[in-house]
Design an enzyme around this catalytic site. Structure first.
Site, PDB file in Angstrom:
ATOM      1  N   PRO A 155       0.831  -1.206   0.000  1.00 50.47           N
ATOM      2  CA  PRO A 155       0.000   0.000   0.000  1.00 50.47           C
ATOM      3  C   PRO A 155       0.868   1.259   0.000  1.00 50.47           C
ATOM      4  O   PRO A 155       2.043   1.189   0.334  1.00 50.47           O
ATOM      5  CB  PRO A 155      -0.784  -0.102   1.305  1.00 50.47           C
ATOM      6  N   PRO A 156       0.301   2.390  -0.355  1.00 47.23           N
ATOM      7  CA  PRO A 156       1.064   3.634  -0.364  1.00 47.23           C
ATOM      8  C   PRO A 156       1.566   3.988   1.034  1.00 47.23           C
ATOM      9  O   PRO A 156       0.894   3.700   2.023  1.00 47.23           O
ATOM     10  CB  PRO A 156       0.053   4.684  -0.812  1.00 47.23           C
ATOM     11  N   GLY A 157       2.733   4.563   1.082  1.00 50.65           N
ATOM     12  CA  GLY A 157       3.246   5.068   2.348  1.00 50.65           C
ATOM     13  C   GLY A 157       3.841   4.036   3.270  1.00 50.65           C
ATOM     14  O   GLY A 157       4.095   4.315   4.436  1.00 50.65           O
TER      15      GLY A 157
ATOM     16  N   THR B 141       9.617   3.314  -1.475  1.00 49.57           N
ATOM     17  CA  THR B 141      10.636   4.215  -2.013  1.00 49.57           C
ATOM     18  C   THR B 141      11.787   4.354  -1.024  1.00 49.57           C
ATOM     19  O   THR B 141      12.956   4.347  -1.398  1.00 49.57           O
ATOM     20  CB  THR B 141      10.004   5.588  -2.317  1.00 49.57           C
TER      21      THR B 141
ATOM     22  N   HIS C 261     -26.067  10.539  21.603  1.00 48.82           N
ATOM     23  CA  HIS C 261     -25.650   9.730  20.459  1.00 48.82           C
ATOM     24  C   HIS C 261     -24.324   9.020  20.762  1.00 48.82           C
ATOM     25  O   HIS C 261     -24.204   7.801  20.611  1.00 48.82           O
ATOM     26  CB  HIS C 261     -25.520  10.643  19.227  1.00 48.82           C
ATOM     27  N   GLU C 262     -23.358   9.774  21.246  1.00 46.30           N
ATOM     28  CA  GLU C 262     -22.038   9.183  21.505  1.00 46.30           C
ATOM     29  C   GLU C 262     -22.090   8.163  22.638  1.00 46.30           C
ATOM     30  O   GLU C 262     -21.489   7.101  22.559  1.00 46.30           O
ATOM     31  CB  GLU C 262     -21.007  10.272  21.826  1.00 46.30           C
TER      32      GLU C 262
ATOM     33  N   HIS D  37     -23.310   4.876  21.395  1.00 46.12           N
ATOM     34  CA  HIS D  37     -22.255   4.022  20.834  1.00 46.12           C
ATOM     35  C   HIS D  37     -21.480   3.323  21.938  1.00 46.12           C
ATOM     36  O   HIS D  37     -21.270   2.110  21.923  1.00 46.12           O
ATOM     37  CB  HIS D  37     -21.235   4.866  20.059  1.00 46.12           C
TER      38      HIS D  37
ATOM     39  N   ASP E   1     -21.919   6.717  10.572  1.00 44.11           N
ATOM     40  CA  ASP E   1     -22.156   5.389  11.155  1.00 44.11           C
ATOM     41  C   ASP E   1     -22.839   4.490  10.136  1.00 44.11           C
ATOM     42  O   ASP E   1     -22.509   3.309  10.004  1.00 44.11           O
ATOM     43  CB  ASP E   1     -23.070   5.494  12.386  1.00 44.11           C
TER      44      ASP E   1
END
Ligand code: ADP
Ligand code: ZN
Ligand code: MG
Length: 649
Positions: free
Chosen positions: A249-251, A255, A471-472, A475, A548
């Protein structure tokens, strides 16, 4: 919002995990992956010519006419008569329309110069002129003899040809200079490769700079060893692969690894990016490849590194349908030819890197070319801690920083992202006028990468704050009340630039590689917990659950289509994943009827998870109120505070 940190893998296939929401995605690696080299020189050349043209026109209009006129001094008519009588004047010209008399005479230094005076109506002048004698006793030339302008040819030469030549010349020099600076040739030197030669000291990187990635380092160390003592391998009859392909994957440091090889090998290192082959003129790419390999053969033993090889190595079939890209194809063919052409025992080794190995042409991958594949995967827990430590050396870091804790909270992050986090943390410390980077800075940097920057001046109304808090907590409660779920470490209702008005962070204690059906289902229930809490408390719901919904749907969908976790489809693969190292986009591979059934199955999973979450919250309504009020008061609470209240009687 709900962020579950943690890579949940099935055979290294990422499902969920360290996935910042869209807004945060933009800055992913944005800071770390600077594009090297100056900007497009062609543009600069165009600007140069425009400026040159303007300068040229100005010169033509203002400066040249004066330059072309011969210097003329104004004198009085008396002076003219006196000079004439003194026998100094050699030629005279009268101009009726301008009303001037111009005459030529030697000055004190014996140089011929022009003088001008007014044309006065003086009837005796013509006789006087006819009788007068110039220097050396010759008659004074009279009428049509003094050119005030240089010859037209000369004129043209000086005002047009010369400046144009000058500008073109300077432009050419400039272009050549810039091309050289970015390591290229120009139109004059067709087909010279623009590979930069890195000698070890220039990359300055060694294997010590690459943390983790031990398998990749080992494979590359073998190549370095071969370049140092080829006889060791040759004597036993072993030949090393001609090429090695770094995929991941990138990163993840592909290189960087190649540069480290250059630093370790002490041999010339030619580095070129695939995109540099496809440029400017048709046929250049192929010529560049040819030249690159010629140079490499001259400098053997050496390493040739082609970064982002997918830009030229793309599979040839398929491209033809879209009009094809002959230029790229030619370049690829040349590359294949060159790779076959040289003798591996000479010590030219070709490294290449890509994050889209699946797009590469089969011919590139067959034995004798890039037959060795070196995977450079996302770092694991230990690897992340090691990468953090390597980059922490560059900043003033508090001695007590617990890198393991940071590593645990960054599951799924790439090396580039980790490097970015260290830098973000250092910036935070500077912002607060501190000399040293602390643990909190690092944690804040991690959250910045996941959720964006804090938006301190975004003010939520009391009503909205209440909704977000419930809401939080919804969760967090659903997560905590399910077995085998990772501990909640932070809940906050401070808005972030990603658009999150609040979020709950869950960090697993250890890295898991497998995901069970129950865990997957529980995760979906946790995603739905926010909306479920809103419904329970307010009897209505808001748009706050959009992220979500996205995450829950993605997970439920992969449960059905890729992980074989639905009753309906058993172990049937319904999606093919293209580009596993990039977005991981999946394409449906099934009939239309099946697609409909998949949708129904996904909906069923989400619905039952949602019901489960609603049930959990209804049972814990008291705690939900208590925790939400606490969160509203504090705005940010830690996992410990959350657990303390949850377990309080
Ligand atoms: P890739 O070529 O795989 O996309 P790079 O090699 O360009 O990634 O990595 C970008 C940056 O990320 C590097 O310059 C380095 O700072 C950091 N990095 C990535 N992987 C590692 C690693 N394993 N150890 C140390 N730094 C790393
Ligand atoms: Zn949410
Ligand atoms: Mg790279």
């Amino acid at each position: 919002y709900f962020f579950h940190i943690g890579r949940i893998c099935y055979k290294n296939e990422q499902v969920g995990g360290f996935a910042p929401p869209c807004a945060a995605k933009n800055q992913k690696g944005g800071c770390v992956m600077k594009k090297e080299g100056p900007k497009n020189p062609k543009k600069a050349i165009i600007y140069y010519y425009i400026i040159a043209l303007v300068v040229l026109l100005l010169l033509n209009a203002l400066v040249f006419p004066r330059m072309m006129q011969r210097q003329v001094s104004e004198v009085t008519y008396n002076q003219f008569i006196a000079d004439l009588d003194a026998g100094k004047v050699s030629a005279v010209e009268e101009n009726e329309s301008e009303g001037t008399i111009t005459y030529m005479m030697k000055d004190e230094n014996g140089r011929e110069r022009l003088y001008r005076t007014a044309l006065i109506n003086d009837p005796g002048r013509v006789d006087r002129l006819l009788q007068a004698s110039g220097p050396d006793g010759a008659a004074v030339q009279f009428g049509g003899v003094i050119p005030t302008q240089a010859s037209p040819l000369m004129n043209l030469l000086v005002t047009v040809v010369f400046p144009v030549l000058l500008f073109v010349l300077v432009g050419q020099l400039l272009m050549r200079f810039m091309m050289k600076k970015m390591g290229g040739g120009n139109a004059m030197t067709f087909g010279k490769s623009n590979a930069k030669v890195y000698v070890e000291a220039q990359t300055g990187k060694t294997f010590a700079d690459v943390a983790g990635q031990d398998e990749a380092k080992e494979a590359l160390a073998e190549i370095v060893d071969f370049l140092h003592n080829p006889s060791k391998y040759n004597s036993i009859g072993a030949t090393l692969p001609k090429g090695a392909l770094l995929v991941g994957p990138p990163g993840t440091g592909k290189t960087l690894l190649a540069k480290a090889v250059a630093g370790e090998a002490h041999v010339p290192f030619f580095s070129i990016s695939g995109s540099e082959f496809v440029e400017m003129f048709v046929g250049m790419g192929a010529a560049r490849v040819r030249d690159l390999f010629k140079q490499a053969a001259d400098k053997a033993p050496c390493i040739v590194f082609i970064d982002e090889i997918d830009t030229i190595g793309k599979s040839r079939d398929g491209a033809a349908g879209m009009g094809g890209n002959d230029e790229r194809e030619q370049t690829l063919n040349q590359l294949l030819t060159e790779m076959d052409g040289f003798d591996g025992s000479k010590g030219v080794i070709i490294l290449a890197a890509t994050n889209r190995p699946e797009t590469l042409d089969k011919a590139l991958l067959r034995p004798g070319r890039f037959d060795r594949r070196i995977p450079v995967e996302l770092p694991d827990l230990e690897g992340r801690a090691a990468i953090l430590k390597v980059h922490a050396k560059k900043v003033m870091m508090d001695e007590n920083v617990d890198f393991m804790a940071i590593a645990r909270a960054t599951s799924g992050a790439s090396g580039a992202e980790l490097a970015n986090m260290i830098n973000e943390a250092a910036l935070l410390a500077v912002k607060q006028n501190r000399r040293i980077v602390r643990q909190e800075d690092l944690m804040e940097a991690v959250e910045t990468v996941i959720a964006g920057y804090q938006r301190k001046n975004k003010v939520l109304s009391q009503r909205e704050k209440r909704i977000v808090a419930y809401h939080e907590i919804g969760h967090a409660l659903v997560a905590a009340r399910q077995s085998d779920s990772a501990p909640v470490t932070k809940i906050t209702i401070v808005p972030r630039t990603s658009g999150a008005l609040g979020y709950t962070l869950q960090v697993p204690e250890e890295e898991t590689n497998l995901l069970s059906r129950e865990e997957a289902f529980n995760k979906i229930a946790t995603f739905t917990g926010g909306r479920a809490a809103e419904e329970l408390i307010f009897g209505s719901y808001t748009s706050g659950a959009s992220n979500d919904i996205e995450q829950a749907t993605r997970l439920a969908r992969s449960m059905v289509t890729r992980l074989g976790m639905s009753a309906e489809f058993d172990m049937m693969a319904l999606e093919t994943v293209s580009g596993p190292y990039l977005s991981g986009d999946a394409a449906l591979a099934c009939s239309e009827g099946t697609a409909e059934k998949i949708d129904r199955e996904v909906l069923a999973i989400i619905r039952s998870a949602h019901e489960k979450a609603a049930g959990i919250l209804a049972e814990n309504k008291e705690k939900l109120h208590e925790l939400a009020n606490f969160l509203m008061e504090r705005e940010t609470i830690t996992g410990e505070e959350f657990m303390e209240i949850l377990h309080r009687e």
